[in-house]
Design a protein around this motif. Structure first.
Motif, PDB file in Angstrom:
ATOM      1  N   LYS A  78       1.356   4.184  -3.032  1.00 36.39           N
ATOM      2  CA  LYS A  78       1.049   5.630  -2.908  1.00 36.39           C
ATOM      3  C   LYS A  78       2.273   6.471  -3.270  1.00 36.39           C
ATOM      4  N   GLU A 110       0.820  -1.222   0.000  1.00 35.53           N
ATOM      5  CA  GLU A 110       0.000   0.000   0.000  1.00 35.53           C
ATOM      6  C   GLU A 110       0.857   1.277   0.000  1.00 35.53           C
ATOM      7  N   ARG A 111       1.846   1.283   0.897  1.00 36.02           N
ATOM      8  CA  ARG A 111       2.647   2.500   1.050  1.00 36.02           C
ATOM      9  C   ARG A 111       3.482   2.775  -0.200  1.00 36.02           C
TER      10      ARG A 111
END
Ligand code: SAM
Ligand code: SF4
Length: 472
Positions: free
Chosen positions: A433, A429-430
């Motif tokens: 982004k 996820e990180r």
């Protein structure tokens, strides 16, 4: 194996000349002239390289670093290509004193991947997001050119969902001309052979004369045989720590100049591994290269051999990688595991390395996703691009360097497309982004032209229509 050397084979390492050049003292005026030449995108000769190697004062060293940084950012841009090494087998007939695979080490666990195990390894690497591999082999009659070609074919033929390997490089022993023809036909990318040391006496010290590898000239001539067999995508390297680091840099530059002069194409890549701890390794290494020397040698290589990619491996720690990257490194491995079978046998394998099963200890054992997160935080574009090789644009480093606009037209868009695929299919996820933010920043930097419109459209094709591998 046919032990005939290449047509016109010569020993192009002129020890006496190199030693004479290395005697020169630091000369600020000369160094600045050399840096200016390099920033005008001209390759350096041996004498100019030696002038940069003679620098010791911190202020002048800083000027070298600034020039290397400038060349990297302005000429090559901010892409870093990612790959993983895949060890196929560690049987070895040689006895290189620094290597955990050397034949006399009875404590080494020997293994060669079966086809089924190779497929599992490749599927695991694909599941992480890898697109480029380098296959690594000991030297053994079992690892014939036909065997190497077969393993390459197995790798290309192994898919896993959207995962596929789009470029397979090789690191193996030097072959005869027929052998190079055989592996070329399998569609290999770069064939790497490290000379280890260009200093003949030292070479003899670490490579016993009664072994295949004990033959300095057979190895030095390896690239020539490859070129004469029709392979022109070759990687050279020296193992730093065996002899004086300055001499090795001069050896690498001599090798590059020799290939460029004789075949009109220099090496595709240069590697500069430093010796790491290994099973059974108890060497007093009077020439172990310090971090400061390492930094200087990378910057000098960047400035001296402009048409060549520089590879910094996971032998180096995250801290060193972070520091040295900006001086001109173009490729790194990430998510690296050296134990044979380790990519797919994860459940049984702890993070701690077991040196009796591996070639040496690595310094960076971050996952691919962590390495990508780090590159993004440093504003580098992680790239899995294999485009030039697959569309037949050979000599990509030359074109990057010499053709105005080449990077903007091909390299950056391809890097962004391959990063976007990674973010969609594999990223945490990180990382996703951060990657999307980097792509937005890169797009904002681009002129509003056809190229940008085409890139935006392809990004949309990927996001909405699931279209992959859209090469520029
Ligand atoms: N066996 C083939 C050969 O020697 O050409 C393939 C290469 S070997 C598996 C890969 C490279 O690892 C060697 O060329 C050497 O430079 C490097 N190497 C060997 N021992 C090492 C050590 N202890 N630390 C770091 N690199 C090492
Ligand atoms: Fe064998 Fe290569 Fe290791 Fe030498 S460096 S012992 S040839 S695997």
């Amino acid at each position: 194996m046919d032990m005939t050397l290449s047509k016109g084979a010569i020993d192009f390492i002129d020890d006496a000349y190199i030693f004479r050049l290395l005697e020169q003292k630091e000369d600020a005026g000369k160094v600045r002239e050399v840096l200016a030449k390099s920033l005008e995108k001209k390759a350096l000769n041996l004498e100019e390289t030696a002038a940069l190697l003679a620098v010791k004062s911190p202020e002048l060293l800083e000027e070298i670093y600034q020039a290397a940084r400038k060349l990297k950012r302005e000429v090559y841009g901010n892409r870093i290509v990612l790959f993983a090494p895949l060890y196929i087998g560690n049987h070895c007939v040689n006895d290189c004193l620094y290597c955990g695979f050397r034949r006399s080490l009875t404590s080494t666990v020997r293994r060669t991947l079966s086809d089924e195990e190779l497929v599992q390894e490749v599927k695991s690497l694909e599941a992480e997001g890898h697109k480029r591999l380098i296959l690594v082999y000991g030297e053994s009659p079992a690892y014939s050119p036909e065997f190497i070609a077969h393993t390459v074919e197995v790798v290309y033929g192994t898919k896993n969902g959207h995962g596929e390997i789009r470029r397979v490089n090789i690191n193996a022993a030097p072959l005869d001309i027929e052998g190079f023809k055989t592996v070329k036909q399998a569609g290999i990318g770069t064939y790497q052979i490290f000379q280890e040391t260009y200093h003949k006496e030292t070479y003899a010290k670490y490579h016993p004369a009664n072994t295949l590898k004990g033959n300095f000239m057979w190895r030095l001539d390896g690239m020539d045989r490859a070129f004469q067999a029709g392979c022109d995508d070759m990687g050279i390297g020296a193992l730093f720590g065996l002899y004086d680091w300055r001499f090795e840099v001069m050896g690498l530059v001599s090798h590059a100049l020799h290939l460029q002069g004789r075949y009109g194409v220099g090496p595709h890549t240069i590697s500069f591994p430093r010796i790491q701890p290994a099973n059974g390794l108890d060497l007093a290494l009077p020439y172990q290269t310090t971090d400061a020397q390492f930094k200087q040698l990378v910057a000098v290589l960047r400035l001296a051999v402009p048409y060549t990619g520089l590879i910094m491996t996971a032998r180096e720690s995250p801290a060193i990688r972070d520091e040295v990257m900006e001086f001109g490194v173009s490729q790194i491995d990430a998510g690296t595991r050296l134990e044979i079978g380790a990519y797919h046998e994860k459940e049984n394998i702890t993070d701690a390395q077991k040196l009796e099963k591996e070639q040496f200890q690595i310094g960076d054992n971050r996952t691919l996703d962590e390495a990508i997160g780090w590159l993004l935080s440093r504003d580098f574009i992680p790239s899995f691009c294999t485009s030039c090789y697959r569309v037949g644009r050979t000599g990509e480093h030359f074109m990057e360097y010499a053709i105005p606009g080449f990077i903007g037209r091909f390299c950056t868009p391809n890097a962004i497309m391959t990063l976007a695929e990674y973010l969609k299919d594999y990223a945490g996820e990180r990382t996703r982004k951060e990657g999307e933010a980097l792509i937005a920043r890169e797009l904002a930097k681009m002129p509003e032209d056809e190229m940008k419109r085409s890139l935006v459209e392809r990004l949309r094709n990927l996001a909405e229509d699931d279209k992959r591998d859209q090469l520029f």
